[in-house]
Design an enzyme around this catalytic site. Structure first.
Site, PDB file in Angstrom:
ATOM      1  N   ASP A  89       6.188   0.082  -0.301  1.00  0.00           N
ATOM      2  CA  ASP A  89       5.114  -0.901  -0.288  1.00  0.00           C
ATOM      3  C   ASP A  89       3.914  -0.429  -1.095  1.00  0.00           C
ATOM      4  O   ASP A  89       3.474   0.926  -0.879  1.00  0.00           O
ATOM      5  CB  ASP A  89       4.777  -1.402   0.831  1.00  0.00           C
ATOM      6  CG  ASP A  89       3.792  -2.656   1.031  1.00  0.00           C
ATOM      7  OD1 ASP A  89       4.040  -3.498   0.567  1.00  0.00           O
ATOM      8  OD2 ASP A  89       2.775  -2.228   1.657  1.00  0.00           O
TER       9      ASP A  89
ATOM     10  N   GLU B  42       7.297  -1.291  -5.234  1.00  0.00           N
ATOM     11  CA  GLU B  42       6.741  -2.338  -5.351  1.00  0.00           C
ATOM     12  C   GLU B  42       5.428  -2.049  -6.658  1.00  0.00           C
ATOM     13  O   GLU B  42       4.415  -1.560  -6.485  1.00  0.00           O
ATOM     14  CB  GLU B  42       5.872  -3.005  -4.128  1.00  0.00           C
ATOM     15  CG  GLU B  42       5.162  -4.413  -4.322  1.00  0.00           C
ATOM     16  CD  GLU B  42       3.846  -4.679  -3.336  1.00  0.00           C
ATOM     17  OE1 GLU B  42       3.456  -3.565  -3.024  1.00  0.00           O
ATOM     18  OE2 GLU B  42       3.672  -5.953  -3.542  1.00  0.00           O
TER      19      GLU B  42
HETATM   20  C1  NOJ Z   1       2.405  -5.808  -0.452  1.00  0.00           C
HETATM   21  C2  NOJ Z   1       3.596  -6.571   0.527  1.00  0.00           C
HETATM   22  O1  NOJ Z   1       4.753  -7.086  -0.286  1.00  0.00           O
HETATM   23  C3  NOJ Z   1       2.492  -7.834   1.013  1.00  0.00           C
HETATM   24  O2  NOJ Z   1       3.312  -8.725   1.538  1.00  0.00           O
HETATM   25  C4  NOJ Z   1       1.686  -7.083   1.838  1.00  0.00           C
HETATM   26  O3  NOJ Z   1       0.665  -8.088   2.570  1.00  0.00           O
HETATM   27  C5  NOJ Z   1       0.814  -5.819   1.148  1.00  0.00           C
HETATM   28  N1  NOJ Z   1       1.619  -5.365   0.400  1.00  0.00           N
HETATM   29  C6  NOJ Z   1       0.207  -4.934   2.140  1.00  0.00           C
HETATM   30  O4  NOJ Z   1       0.829  -4.324   2.703  1.00  0.00           O
END
Ligand code: NOJ
Length: 566
Positions: free
Chosen positions: A230, A290
């Site tokens: 993430d 991500e």
């Molecule tokens: C990306 C995640 O996909 C999202 O859902 C989240 O709110 C943020 N990162 C913070 O962790």
């Protein structure tokens, strides 16, 4: 309407014919390719997938009960969004213990059972590792905030203000407002790129780095096959905390626009990814990133200059493309030529459902099939988002007081937050869509009555059966597994066509991305295919078993997929 008996017969026949199609215990391996290159991944938002105990929230036992479904669909690995203990301010992206399961979702024992059952179904488990920040309730942060001399003070980023009542610099949180939170206890600010309840870890502290690496090893030993990482972009901040350059205008939360030069995408991110990869390699595990990027070159960097960072940085640019043949053609050409293994995604828990996003409001079901045909036949690894395979639609909250995602309350009504794309999976047409016997944590759109797994399984023309067919094909056809991508008819403004070619095998994919009938014609002699014909494999319209390549007539939004003969 089919009678009960004929419905039973249909179901029996569907199962009978589907069984030999089910792929074997693991994703097909061609040559020395690592397992994840030929696997189909599927993102599960655990809160919304299947509730096994009637509390209105999905859980791990619920996921376990759907492994047969996932196996029959053609899924090889599930990425479960965070299921670790958490105060749930950001629905699990605020972790208070990295090495346990939140009681809403079950226990470590349930996880072990899921992992074992997964293995029996040929489905690997990918967990979501929130590397940038923890919850403010994590014991590390509780210690860190307890005093300026606490053992873990330096595990987070604490600073004095610039002046009384002024944060250390002008950085803005991705969720709005200053990225600095004042803490009365020790009279300093701490840094949080996301909500104040999500303090950023200090990745410049080797103790933090080691703790995070150890966490991944702990899960690998428990059978986890990899992680989705993430928010990797925000791991590091400029040590001098320089102000970011301010740009003209304000965003929709009223914050000044700025270029996040000093708190995003710092070069040190790559060192951290290399470290995580070194641990992953010991366990044959995969790292998915991500990775929000603005162009292919930026995306390429995440593979690492020596292929030593992420094996699967997600091409999230794909999500933001306009549904148009030339737009996708150009984008795919760039990604395919980049040298990395492409990772295609058309939706996730942060973006409105793909059915709505690409849809034109009239032909959304057709467009959903077009998008599936596209990203499930490209060279690369696809990651599905749960419910996309049945055409699930966005269901935004109607009233501000119903919004669960805090970000939606901040930006209401311009942006209603992310609840709309996180609603419970629609399993059947019974109340609550078969998701729960209790009260679902988010309301289920009324469209569940027709868009649901049980009904779509019975309908040969459903979006679900289209997905199943495509996934079965991509698991068994060598050209779709390993073939090169060759763009065809590159000047066509409406029809996207390409060949996937592997030695003597080739599959032709033709997608009419327009609302008008179109004609396409192909001469594949330069590619070594002289017959002028294709054997029809899949199509959304009525077509013969053999198709002349010089005249393919396509209805609006139609798809044709054929095997090209020598
Ligand atoms: C990306 C995640 O996909 C999202 O859902 C989240 O709110 C943020 N990162 C913070 O962790």
């Amino acid at each position: 309407m089919p009678t009960k008996i004929s419905r039973f017969l249909l179901l029996f026949l569907a199962l009978f014919f589907a069984l030999p199609e089910m792929h074997s215990q693991s994703a097909p391996q061609a040559g020395d390719a690592p397992w994840w290159k030929h696997a189909v991944f599927y993102e599960i938002y655990p809160r919304s997938y299947m509730d096994s105990n009637g509390d209105g929230y999905g859980d791990l036992n619920g996921i376990a009960s759907k492994l047969d479904y996932l196996q029959a669909l053609g899924v090889d690995a599930i990425w479960i969004a965070p299921c670790f203990p958490s105060p749930q301010v950001d629905f699990g992206y605020d972790v208070s213990d990295y090495e346990n399961i939140d009681k809403t979702y079950g226990t470590l024992g349930d996880f072990d059972r899921l992992e074992k059952l997964g293995r029996e179904h040929g489905i690997k488990i990918i967990l979501d590792f929130v590397v940038n920040h923890t919850s403010d309730q994590h014991p590390w942060f509780l210690d860190s905030r307890s005093s300026r001399t606490a053992k873990k003070r330096n595990w987070y980023i604490w600073r004095d203000g610039k002046a009384p009542n002024q944060p250390p610099n002008n950085w803005i949180s991705g969720f709005g407002g200053s990225a600095w939170q004042w803490d009365d206890k020790t009279n300093q600010y701490y840094y949080h790129y996301f909500y104040p309840q999500q303090p950023d870890l200090n990745w410049r502290n080797p103790a933090v780095v080691n703790a995070m690496y150890d966490t991944t090893a702990w899960w690998y030993k428990r059978g986890v096959a990899g992680f989705r990482l993430d928010a990797v972009d925000t791991l590091y901040e400029d040590p001098a905390l320089k102000d970011n350059p301010v740009l003209p205008g304000k965003d929709d939360r009223g914050d000044p626009n700025m270029r996040n030069e000093y708190n995003q995408k710092l070069p040190e991110v790559h060192t951290a990814l290399q470290g995580l990869r070194t641990v992953a390699n010991k366990y044959d595990a995969v790292l998915i990133g991500e990775t929000w990027t603005s162009d292919v070159n930026e995306l390429k960097r995440y593979y690492g200059s020596r292929n030593d960072e992420l094996q699967m940085p997600m091409d999230l640019m794909f999500i933001n493309l306009k549904f148009s043949a030339p737009v996708f053609r150009q984008h795919i050409a760039g990604i395919d030529a980049s040298g990395g293994w492409p990772v295609y995604v058309i939706g996730n828990h942060d973006k409105p459902r793909s059915w709505n996003r690409y849809g034109d409001g009239t032909h959304n079901d057709h467009i959903a099939k077009d998008m599936a045909a596209l990203y499930l036949t490209l060279r690369g690894t696809p990651i599905l988002y749960y419910g996309e395979e049945i055409g699930m639609q966005n269901n935004d909250p109607v009233r501000k007081e119903d919004v669960k995602d805090p970000v939606g309350r901040l930006t209401w009504p311009t942006d209603k937050g992310r609840d709309g794309e996180r609603t419970p999976m629609q399993w059947n047409g019974t109340p609550n869509a078969g998701f729960t016997t209790g009260i679902p944590w988010l309301p289920i759109p009324v469209t569940y009555r027709t868009y649901n797994v049980a009904d779509e399984l019975q309908d040969p023309n459903s979006i679900l059966n289209w997905y199943k067919g495509l996934l079965a094909l991509r698991h068994k056809d060598p050209a779709l597994i390993d073939g090169d991508y060759i763009a065809l008819n590159q000047d066509d403004p409406n029809v996207l066509s390409y060949l996937r070619k592997h030695n003597d095998d080739a599959v032709l994919v033709v997608i009419n991305m327009s609302a008008a009938p179109q004609k396409a014609s192909f001469d594949l002699k330069p590619q070594g295919f002289n017959s002028g014909h294709a054997k029809t494999l899949m199509t959304t319209q009525n077509m013969g078993a053999t198709q002349k390549l010089s005249e393919i007539a396509l209805q609006p939004f139609a798809v044709y997929i054929g095997e090209v003969a020598k």
